[in-house]
Design a protein around this motif. Structure first.
Motif, mmCIF file in Angstrom:
data_model
loop_
_atom_site.group_PDB
_atom_site.id
_atom_site.type_symbol
_atom_site.label_atom_id
_atom_site.label_comp_id
_atom_site.label_asym_id
_atom_site.label_seq_id
_atom_site.Cartn_x
_atom_site.Cartn_y
_atom_site.Cartn_z
ATOM 1 N N LEU A 140 -12.832 -1.492 -1.621
ATOM 2 C CA LEU A 140 -11.902 -0.642 -0.866
ATOM 3 C C LEU A 140 -10.739 -1.469 -0.321
ATOM 4 C CD1 LEU A 140 -14.375 1.652 1.134
ATOM 5 C CD2 LEU A 140 -13.175 2.141 -1.010
ATOM 6 N N GLU A 141 -11.029 -2.696 0.078
ATOM 7 C CA GLU A 141 -9.958 -3.558 0.604
ATOM 8 C C GLU A 141 -8.916 -3.821 -0.471
ATOM 9 O OE1 GLU A 141 -9.501 -7.840 2.950
ATOM 10 O OE2 GLU A 141 -11.331 -7.369 1.836
ATOM 11 N N ALA A 142 -9.390 -4.086 -1.697
ATOM 12 C CA ALA A 142 -8.457 -4.365 -2.785
ATOM 13 C C ALA A 142 -7.644 -3.128 -3.134
ATOM 14 C CB ALA A 142 -9.227 -4.866 -4.009
ATOM 15 N N LEU A 143 -8.284 -1.971 -3.145
ATOM 16 C CA LEU A 143 -7.575 -0.735 -3.470
ATOM 17 C C LEU A 143 -6.507 -0.421 -2.423
ATOM 18 C CD1 LEU A 143 -10.602 1.453 -4.640
ATOM 19 C CD2 LEU A 143 -8.779 0.550 -6.086
ATOM 20 N N GLU A 144 -6.876 -0.585 -1.161
ATOM 21 C CA GLU A 144 -5.909 -0.292 -0.091
ATOM 22 C C GLU A 144 -4.738 -1.261 -0.139
ATOM 23 O OE1 GLU A 144 -5.759 0.419 4.754
ATOM 24 O OE2 GLU A 144 -7.589 -0.331 3.805
ATOM 25 N N ALA A 145 -5.023 -2.523 -0.425
ATOM 26 C CA ALA A 145 -3.948 -3.514 -0.495
ATOM 27 C C ALA A 145 -2.986 -3.212 -1.630
ATOM 28 C CB ALA A 145 -4.543 -4.914 -0.664
ATOM 29 N N ALA A 146 -3.520 -2.712 -2.770
ATOM 30 C CA ALA A 146 -2.668 -2.418 -3.928
ATOM 31 C C ALA A 146 -1.941 -1.085 -3.774
ATOM 32 C CB ALA A 146 -3.509 -2.414 -5.198
ATOM 33 N N GLY A 147 -2.549 -0.138 -3.032
ATOM 34 C CA GLY A 147 -1.917 1.170 -2.857
ATOM 35 C C GLY A 147 -2.063 2.080 -4.061
ATOM 36 N N ALA A 148 -2.863 1.695 -5.050
ATOM 37 C CA ALA A 148 -3.033 2.513 -6.249
ATOM 38 C C ALA A 148 -4.302 2.087 -6.958
ATOM 39 C CB ALA A 148 -1.839 2.385 -7.184
ATOM 40 N N ALA A 149 -4.832 3.000 -7.789
ATOM 41 C CA ALA A 149 -6.011 2.720 -8.594
ATOM 42 C C ALA A 149 -5.765 3.261 -9.991
ATOM 43 C CB ALA A 149 -7.249 3.356 -7.974
ATOM 44 N N THR A 150 -6.223 2.544 -11.007
ATOM 45 C CA THR A 150 -6.020 2.946 -12.396
ATOM 46 C C THR A 150 -7.357 3.339 -13.017
ATOM 47 O OG1 THR A 150 -4.177 1.402 -12.587
ATOM 48 C CG2 THR A 150 -5.098 2.253 -14.636
ATOM 49 N N THR A 151 -7.424 4.514 -13.613
ATOM 50 C CA THR A 151 -8.652 4.991 -14.244
ATOM 51 C C THR A 151 -8.823 4.346 -15.613
ATOM 52 O OG1 THR A 151 -7.666 6.876 -15.395
ATOM 53 C CG2 THR A 151 -8.240 7.183 -13.073
ATOM 54 N N LEU A 157 -3.910 6.597 -9.685
ATOM 55 C CA LEU A 157 -4.212 7.428 -8.525
ATOM 56 C C LEU A 157 -3.664 6.765 -7.272
ATOM 57 C CD1 LEU A 157 -7.980 8.236 -9.271
ATOM 58 C CD2 LEU A 157 -5.975 9.606 -9.908
ATOM 59 N N ALA A 158 -3.125 7.568 -6.387
ATOM 60 C CA ALA A 158 -2.597 7.030 -5.128
ATOM 61 C C ALA A 158 -3.736 6.639 -4.203
ATOM 62 C CB ALA A 158 -1.714 8.076 -4.448
ATOM 63 N N VAL A 159 -3.558 5.540 -3.480
ATOM 64 C CA VAL A 159 -4.515 5.069 -2.474
ATOM 65 C C VAL A 159 -3.742 4.861 -1.179
ATOM 66 C CG1 VAL A 159 -6.181 3.298 -1.828
ATOM 67 C CG2 VAL A 159 -5.898 3.918 -4.241
ATOM 68 N N GLU A 160 -4.169 5.525 -0.116
ATOM 69 C CA GLU A 160 -3.475 5.394 1.172
ATOM 70 C C GLU A 160 -4.432 5.675 2.298
ATOM 71 O OE1 GLU A 160 -0.357 8.235 1.049
ATOM 72 O OE2 GLU A 160 -1.699 9.941 0.782
ATOM 73 N N ARG A 161 -4.093 5.157 3.464
ATOM 74 C CA ARG A 161 -4.888 5.410 4.666
ATOM 75 C C ARG A 161 -4.192 6.489 5.482
ATOM 76 N NH1 ARG A 161 -9.163 3.336 6.803
ATOM 77 N NH2 ARG A 161 -9.216 1.623 5.297
ATOM 78 N N ASP A 162 -4.963 7.512 5.851
ATOM 79 C CA ASP A 162 -4.418 8.653 6.574
ATOM 80 C C ASP A 162 -5.316 8.952 7.764
ATOM 81 O OD1 ASP A 162 -2.941 10.910 7.266
ATOM 82 O OD2 ASP A 162 -4.096 12.218 5.951
ATOM 83 N N GLU A 163 -4.787 8.754 8.979
ATOM 84 C CA GLU A 163 -5.521 9.005 10.217
ATOM 85 C C GLU A 163 -6.849 8.255 10.239
ATOM 86 O OE1 GLU A 163 -5.904 13.176 10.803
ATOM 87 O OE2 GLU A 163 -3.755 13.533 10.980
ATOM 88 N N GLY A 164 -6.823 7.016 9.809
ATOM 89 C CA GLY A 164 -8.007 6.171 9.862
ATOM 90 C C GLY A 164 -8.918 6.262 8.658
#
Length: 258
Positions: A140-151, A157-164
């Motif tokens: 999860l740390e790597a995904l959040e740092a990159a801001g995206a995930a590839t299938t 796919l977009a990766v973002e933090r929203d309200e915690g």
């Protein structure tokens, strides 16, 4: 005369000997007093050597694959049945590595009748579930740092933090970084929708920042231990993102990649 002198000398010697003995100092030796015995050391005074610390046991190797992990962790019976109907069990048992976004049983229960009918088609079900499989081992740390995930089909796919809460493709992560020998599992609160037309297989442009290293197994999206509740996902997609949670982003490197 000689006899009388001898007798007188004997008399004088007889009187002098007792007087000499009476004046002589006493030769009696006084007994020595016994020295006091040293007290025995108490239990508190006895210092025992500290035991050597036991060596830490080596971690047991992970033998379960992604499918085994879903069965062992529980809460994914509907997903396991869907994986079998779609014929994707073999894919998730491969060496990989892969990361699986795993909708919970509650996510399947929230589907409408129309959405459930869509899952009756094995081909459509397979395409839908493949959107939940990421090409690589991503914490999860790597995904959040990159801001995206590839299938595995090349969709981003977009990766973002929203309200915690951490959201991937519009779904909220409820538990993450569950470790298998061939990848990681991140539980999510909903199924991702089918790929938008014209979006499937789109490649992301270069230039994204490198992801951070993987976190420990069993952590949730907020860095806490797994099992914590996640924030409720809003119904509308964020600005700049379509209904499938897709947005342009740079390529994402798996954990441990140079």
């Amino acid at each position: 005369m000689p006899h009388r002198a001898r007798d007188l000398l004997g008399l004088l010697l007889g009187l002098a000997l007792p007087l000499a003995c009476a004046r002589a100092p006493s030769s009696t030796i006084e007994p020595l007093e016994a020295l006091p015995a040293e007290p025995a050391p108490s239990a508190a005074q006895v210092v025992e050597p500290e035991p050597e610390p036991e060596p830490e046991p080596e971690p047991e190797p992970i033998t379960r694959d992604l499918v085994d992990l879903l069965r062992e962790e529980g809460g994914h019976a509907e997903l396991l049945a869907a994986i079998e109907r779609a014929g994707l069990e073999g894919l998730l048992r491969e060496e990989g590595p892969q990361s699986l976004l795993a909708p919970t049983d509650a996510a399947f229960a929230a589907l409408t009748k129309k959405e459930r009918r869509r899952l009756d088609d094995p081909k459509a079900l397979s395409a839908l579930l493949r959107r939940h499989v990421l090409a690589g081992r991503f914490s999860l740390e790597a995904l959040e740092a990159a801001g995206a995930a590839t299938t595995i089909d090349g969709e981003t796919l977009a990766v973002e933090r929203d309200e915690g809460a951490l959201r991937i493709g519009g779904a909220t992560v409820t538990r993450g970084d569950m470790e298998a020998k061939n990848g990681l599992v991140h539980a999510i609160d909903r199924l991702l929708p089918p790929a938008p037309r014209g979006k499937a297989g789109a490649k992301a442009p270069a230039g994204a920042k490198a992801p951070a290293k993987a976190q420990g197994a069993g952590q949730d999206a907020g860095g806490e231990k797994s099992g914590g509740a996640a924030a409720k996902a809003p119904s509308d997609a964020p600005s700049g993102q379509d209904s499938g949670g897709t947005k342009p982003a740079g390529p994402l490197k798996p954990d441990g990649a140079p």
